[in-house]
Design a protein around this motif. Structure first.
Motif, mmCIF file in Angstrom:
data_model
loop_
_atom_site.group_PDB
_atom_site.id
_atom_site.type_symbol
_atom_site.label_atom_id
_atom_site.label_comp_id
_atom_site.label_asym_id
_atom_site.label_seq_id
_atom_site.Cartn_x
_atom_site.Cartn_y
_atom_site.Cartn_z
ATOM 1 N N ALA A 197 21.534 -5.844 -14.529
ATOM 2 C CA ALA A 197 20.358 -6.329 -13.809
ATOM 3 C C ALA A 197 19.809 -7.565 -14.502
ATOM 4 O O ALA A 197 19.849 -7.664 -15.734
ATOM 5 N N THR A 198 19.305 -8.499 -13.710
ATOM 6 C CA THR A 198 18.680 -9.696 -14.266
ATOM 7 C C THR A 198 17.320 -9.916 -13.617
ATOM 8 O O THR A 198 17.088 -9.510 -12.471
ATOM 9 N N LEU A 199 16.453 -10.561 -14.365
ATOM 10 C CA LEU A 199 15.129 -10.943 -13.882
ATOM 11 C C LEU A 199 14.867 -12.354 -14.391
ATOM 12 O O LEU A 199 14.677 -12.564 -15.589
ATOM 13 N N SER A 200 14.897 -13.322 -13.492
ATOM 14 C CA SER A 200 14.780 -14.732 -13.853
ATOM 15 C C SER A 200 13.334 -15.149 -14.068
ATOM 16 O O SER A 200 12.410 -14.610 -13.455
ATOM 17 N N LEU A 201 13.171 -16.154 -14.915
ATOM 18 C CA LEU A 201 11.847 -16.706 -15.200
ATOM 19 C C LEU A 201 11.117 -17.112 -13.925
ATOM 20 O O LEU A 201 9.931 -16.833 -13.766
ATOM 21 N N SER A 202 11.817 -17.735 -12.986
ATOM 22 C CA SER A 202 11.167 -18.227 -11.767
ATOM 23 C C SER A 202 10.660 -17.105 -10.867
ATOM 24 O O SER A 202 9.837 -17.351 -9.984
ATOM 25 N N SER A 203 11.111 -15.872 -11.092
ATOM 26 C CA SER A 203 10.641 -14.750 -10.269
ATOM 27 C C SER A 203 9.412 -14.064 -10.871
ATOM 28 O O SER A 203 8.863 -13.145 -10.259
ATOM 29 N N LEU A 204 8.974 -14.524 -12.034
ATOM 30 C CA LEU A 204 7.825 -13.905 -12.698
ATOM 31 C C LEU A 204 6.509 -14.517 -12.238
ATOM 32 O O LEU A 204 6.446 -15.717 -11.945
ATOM 33 N N PRO B 135 19.930 -3.341 -34.342
ATOM 34 C CA PRO B 135 18.836 -4.279 -34.611
ATOM 35 C C PRO B 135 18.741 -5.292 -33.461
ATOM 36 O O PRO B 135 19.684 -5.445 -32.685
ATOM 37 N N ILE B 136 17.636 -5.962 -33.373
ATOM 38 C CA ILE B 136 17.494 -7.074 -32.419
ATOM 39 C C ILE B 136 18.180 -8.273 -33.056
ATOM 40 O O ILE B 136 17.833 -8.673 -34.166
ATOM 41 N N LEU B 137 19.167 -8.814 -32.357
ATOM 42 C CA LEU B 137 19.978 -9.898 -32.891
ATOM 43 C C LEU B 137 20.066 -11.059 -31.919
ATOM 44 O O LEU B 137 19.927 -10.874 -30.711
ATOM 45 N N VAL B 138 20.354 -12.228 -32.463
ATOM 46 C CA VAL B 138 20.756 -13.356 -31.625
ATOM 47 C C VAL B 138 22.279 -13.312 -31.585
ATOM 48 O O VAL B 138 22.941 -13.391 -32.614
ATOM 49 N N TRP B 139 22.819 -13.115 -30.379
ATOM 50 C CA TRP B 139 24.257 -12.995 -30.207
ATOM 51 C C TRP B 139 24.856 -14.403 -30.129
ATOM 52 O O TRP B 139 24.525 -15.179 -29.231
ATOM 53 N N PRO B 140 25.721 -14.773 -31.059
ATOM 54 C CA PRO B 140 26.183 -16.161 -31.168
ATOM 55 C C PRO B 140 27.020 -16.658 -30.000
ATOM 56 O O PRO B 140 27.066 -17.859 -29.758
ATOM 57 N N HIS B 141 27.668 -15.784 -29.251
ATOM 58 C CA HIS B 141 28.524 -16.251 -28.164
ATOM 59 C C HIS B 141 27.720 -16.711 -26.952
ATOM 60 O O HIS B 141 28.235 -17.466 -26.132
ATOM 61 N N HIS B 142 26.455 -16.283 -26.823
ATOM 62 C CA HIS B 142 25.617 -16.747 -25.707
ATOM 63 C C HIS B 142 24.231 -17.194 -26.156
ATOM 64 O O HIS B 142 23.434 -17.629 -25.341
ATOM 65 N N ASP C 208 22.351 -19.781 -18.774
ATOM 66 C CA ASP C 208 23.780 -19.983 -19.004
ATOM 67 C C ASP C 208 24.457 -20.383 -17.707
ATOM 68 O O ASP C 208 23.789 -20.780 -16.751
ATOM 69 N N GLU C 209 25.780 -20.240 -17.657
ATOM 70 C CA GLU C 209 26.517 -20.623 -16.459
ATOM 71 C C GLU C 209 26.226 -19.696 -15.277
ATOM 72 O O GLU C 209 26.420 -20.072 -14.129
ATOM 73 N N LEU C 210 25.727 -18.501 -15.533
ATOM 74 C CA LEU C 210 25.389 -17.564 -14.462
ATOM 75 C C LEU C 210 24.039 -17.896 -13.836
ATOM 76 O O LEU C 210 23.907 -17.971 -12.622
ATOM 77 N N ILE C 211 23.041 -18.106 -14.687
ATOM 78 C CA ILE C 211 21.688 -18.411 -14.233
ATOM 79 C C ILE C 211 21.182 -19.567 -15.100
ATOM 80 O O ILE C 211 21.108 -19.441 -16.323
ATOM 81 N N ALA C 212 20.829 -20.666 -14.482
ATOM 82 C CA ALA C 212 20.487 -21.891 -15.206
ATOM 83 C C ALA C 212 19.026 -21.937 -15.654
ATOM 84 O O ALA C 212 18.447 -23.016 -15.771
ATOM 85 N N GLU C 213 18.437 -20.798 -15.912
ATOM 86 C CA GLU C 213 17.066 -20.718 -16.420
ATOM 87 C C GLU C 213 16.984 -19.464 -17.282
ATOM 88 O O GLU C 213 17.857 -18.596 -17.202
ATOM 89 N N PRO C 214 15.966 -19.345 -18.126
ATOM 90 C CA PRO C 214 15.835 -18.119 -18.920
ATOM 91 C C PRO C 214 15.752 -16.883 -18.026
ATOM 92 O O PRO C 214 15.175 -16.933 -16.937
ATOM 93 N N TYR C 215 16.345 -15.778 -18.518
ATOM 94 C CA TYR C 215 16.288 -14.525 -17.760
ATOM 95 C C TYR C 215 16.422 -13.323 -18.689
ATOM 96 O O TYR C 215 17.049 -13.396 -19.739
ATOM 97 N N TRP C 216 15.788 -12.242 -18.284
ATOM 98 C CA TRP C 216 15.936 -10.942 -18.934
ATOM 99 C C TRP C 216 17.136 -10.248 -18.311
ATOM 100 O O TRP C 216 17.435 -10.463 -17.140
#
Length: 121
Positions: free
Chosen positions: A87-94, A14-21, A49-57
């Motif tokens: 792989a990541t895709l940051s909000l600022s690259s959209l 299922p699509i879940l919100v993972w509590p650790h992140h 998060d600590e890896l990328i300080a903005e929303p990302y896919w």
């Protein structure tokens, strides 16, 4: 919508919100290892998060492939090997346009899921 689309016709969690992140994600079934352990491809959206300080896919194969198998990145994405492989895709690259954003994210997910499945085979 993207997470529903990537799950279509594929065995997945299922699509879940993972509590650790606090990320919203699903796990796609991707076969088994030679030892019979489940392989998955995680697809999700992180608020940052600590890896990328903005929303990302992100898209991440499991178990992680060896770091030297990291694919080349295209179209604003980044492939990472630390602290996790994917792989990541940051909000600022959209792009700013809504339709172009949806197309960019869909193309990223399609490409990264296909690549991740290939890394697991």
């Amino acid at each position: 919508d993207l997470l529903h689309d990537v799950r279509a016709g594929v065995e997945s969690s299922p699509i879940l919100v993972w509590p650790h992140h606090l990320d919203l994600a699903t796990l796609l079934a991707a076969g088994t290892t030679a030892e019979g352990k489940a392989q998955t491809v995680g697809v999700g959206l992180s608020p940052g998060d600590e890896l990328i300080a903005e929303p990302y896919w992100y898209v991440s194969p499991w178990p992680y492939p060896a770091p030297d198998r990291k694919p080349d990145a295209v179209a604003g994405e980044a492939w990472r090997t630390e602290p996790w492989f994917g792989a990541t895709l940051s909000l600022s690259s959209l792009p700013r346009d809504d339709a172009a954003q949806q197309q960019t994210v869909q193309a990223f997910a399609d490409r990264a899921v296909t690549t991740s499945r290939g890394l697991l085979s």
